[in-house]
Design a protein around this motif. Structure first.
Motif, PDB file in Angstrom:
ATOM      1  N   CYS A  21      43.301  49.220  40.192  1.00 21.08           N
ATOM      2  CA  CYS A  21      42.420  48.989  39.128  1.00 21.08           C
ATOM      3  C   CYS A  21      41.244  50.019  40.251  1.00 21.08           C
ATOM      4  CB  CYS A  21      41.711  47.454  39.829  1.00 21.08           C
ATOM      5  SG  CYS A  21      40.614  47.408  39.033  1.00 21.08           S
ATOM      6  N   ASN A  77      38.121  49.164  40.861  1.00 19.78           N
ATOM      7  CA  ASN A  77      37.140  48.533  41.051  1.00 19.78           C
ATOM      8  C   ASN A  77      37.978  47.011  42.471  1.00 19.78           C
ATOM      9  OD1 ASN A  77      35.130  49.564  39.597  1.00 19.78           O
ATOM     10  ND2 ASN A  77      35.991  48.047  38.303  1.00 19.78           N
ATOM     11  N   CYS A  78      39.390  46.719  42.577  1.00 19.27           N
ATOM     12  CA  CYS A  78      39.473  45.534  43.155  1.00 19.27           C
ATOM     13  C   CYS A  78      40.601  46.739  43.646  1.00 19.27           C
ATOM     14  CB  CYS A  78      39.567  44.231  42.632  1.00 19.27           C
ATOM     15  SG  CYS A  78      40.770  44.641  41.445  1.00 19.27           S
ATOM     16  N   CYS A  88      39.201  44.230  33.704  1.00 15.86           N
ATOM     17  CA  CYS A  88      40.167  44.132  34.604  1.00 15.86           C
ATOM     18  C   CYS A  88      40.669  42.188  34.657  1.00 15.86           C
ATOM     19  CB  CYS A  88      40.408  45.028  36.020  1.00 15.86           C
ATOM     20  SG  CYS A  88      41.094  44.348  37.137  1.00 15.86           S
ATOM     21  N   CYS A 138      39.704  41.493  38.486  1.00 16.14           N
ATOM     22  CA  CYS A 138      38.595  41.330  39.427  1.00 16.14           C
ATOM     23  C   CYS A 138      37.401  41.058  37.623  1.00 16.14           C
ATOM     24  CB  CYS A 138      37.751  42.408  39.972  1.00 16.14           C
ATOM     25  SG  CYS A 138      38.053  44.516  38.762  1.00 16.14           S
TER      26      CYS A 138
HETATM   27 ZN   LIG Z   1      40.278  45.387  39.034  1.00 17.58          ZN
END
Ligand SMILES: [Zn+2]
Length: 268
Positions: free
Chosen positions: A39, A41-42, A64, A67
């Motif tokens: 992912c 983001n996370c 996701c 997150c």
């Molecule tokens: Zn994520």
């Protein structure tokens, strides 16, 4: 050929997913084999159920699982474009290899469209048309088209292939390099990039001289419309650098798919 459609669509979506990964990792100098996709983001590594081309994005509703942040539209957009391109390669009617078998036309179309898709991604994201990929596209194009033309009994000779595809490649190189240099001299900066000239040469290798000319006309029209709308809506400003590769690529796809005559009838 429509019987092959499901296979082409399945390969198209997987291939699109691979191209999406390659165009992210290669510019960063990362391996295309490992690590697993994660992912943005996370950075949670994606399980195989979260990584099924196109399907996962819809199943996860674009968010996701870990997150809860939105997943970028980049991958599904590239995958869906690849599916569409593989799908239309089956119904394509390219004038430059008129008379060839449907399977050869479809397979060579998939190769041509894949190269154009990668070049489009690079130009949109990095304002760059990699020289190596353009040159590879020229070599593959000249070999593929020469092979297909010469395999059609009695229709094309070696000299006709050289006169059309090799000559078109050369014209693409010379004319647009000259255009690059002249506009650089007169305007102080070139009106097109060196990479655009290489892409135009590649279109010549695949489409021949007429197809090359038509692709360039389409790209100028589409690019002009895009810039005019952008200027009116103020999403584009004077002096902005616009990627021209996507318009050339779209021109190439349209000419390959519909054939020269159809495009001429639309334009005139
Ligand atoms: Zn994520």
């Amino acid at each position: 050929m429509l019987l092959f459609l499901p296979i082409f669509l399945l390969v198209g979506v997987s291939w699109g997913s691979f191209l999406s990964l390659v165009t992210i990792r290669i510019p960063k100098g990362e391996s295309i084999v490992s690590p697993r996709s994660k992912c943005d983001n996370c950075e949670h590594p994606l399980s195989w159920t979260e990584n099924i081309p196109l399907l996962s994005w819809f199943l996860l509703k674009g968010v996701c699982k870990h997150c809860k942040q939105p997943i970028s539209m980049r991958n599904p957009l590239i995958e869906i474009t690849s599916v569409i391109l593989f799908g239309i390669s089956i119904i394509a009617n390219p004038s430059c290899i008129d008379g060839s078998s449907n399977l050869l036309i479809s397979l060579s179309g998939c190769i041509f469209f894949s190269i154009l898709l990668v070049l489009t991604i690079f130009d949109i994201e990095y304002l760059l048309l990699p020289k190596t990929l353009c040159y590879l596209g020229i070599i593959v194009g000249l070999i593929t088209i020469s092979f297909i033309k010469l395999s059609i009994t009695g229709q094309y000779s070696i000299s006709s292939v050289i006169q059309d595809n090799f000559f078109a490649t050369l014209i693409g190189f010379i004319l647009f390099r000259a255009f690059y240099l002249i506009t650089k001299l007169i305007l102080g900066k070139p009106a097109i990039g060196v990479g655009d000239g290489n892409l135009i040469a590649m279109l010549g290798a695949w489409l021949g001289l007429n197809g090359l000319g038509l692709s360039v006309v389409i790209s100028i029209l589409l690019g002009g419309i895009y810039c005019s709308v952008g200027l009116i809506r103020r999403t584009i400003h004077r002096g902005d650098v616009i990627a021209y590769g996507p318009f050339l690529s779209l021109g190439g796809v349209l000419v390959w798919t519909f054939g020269n005559e159809f495009i001429i009838n639309i334009l005139i």
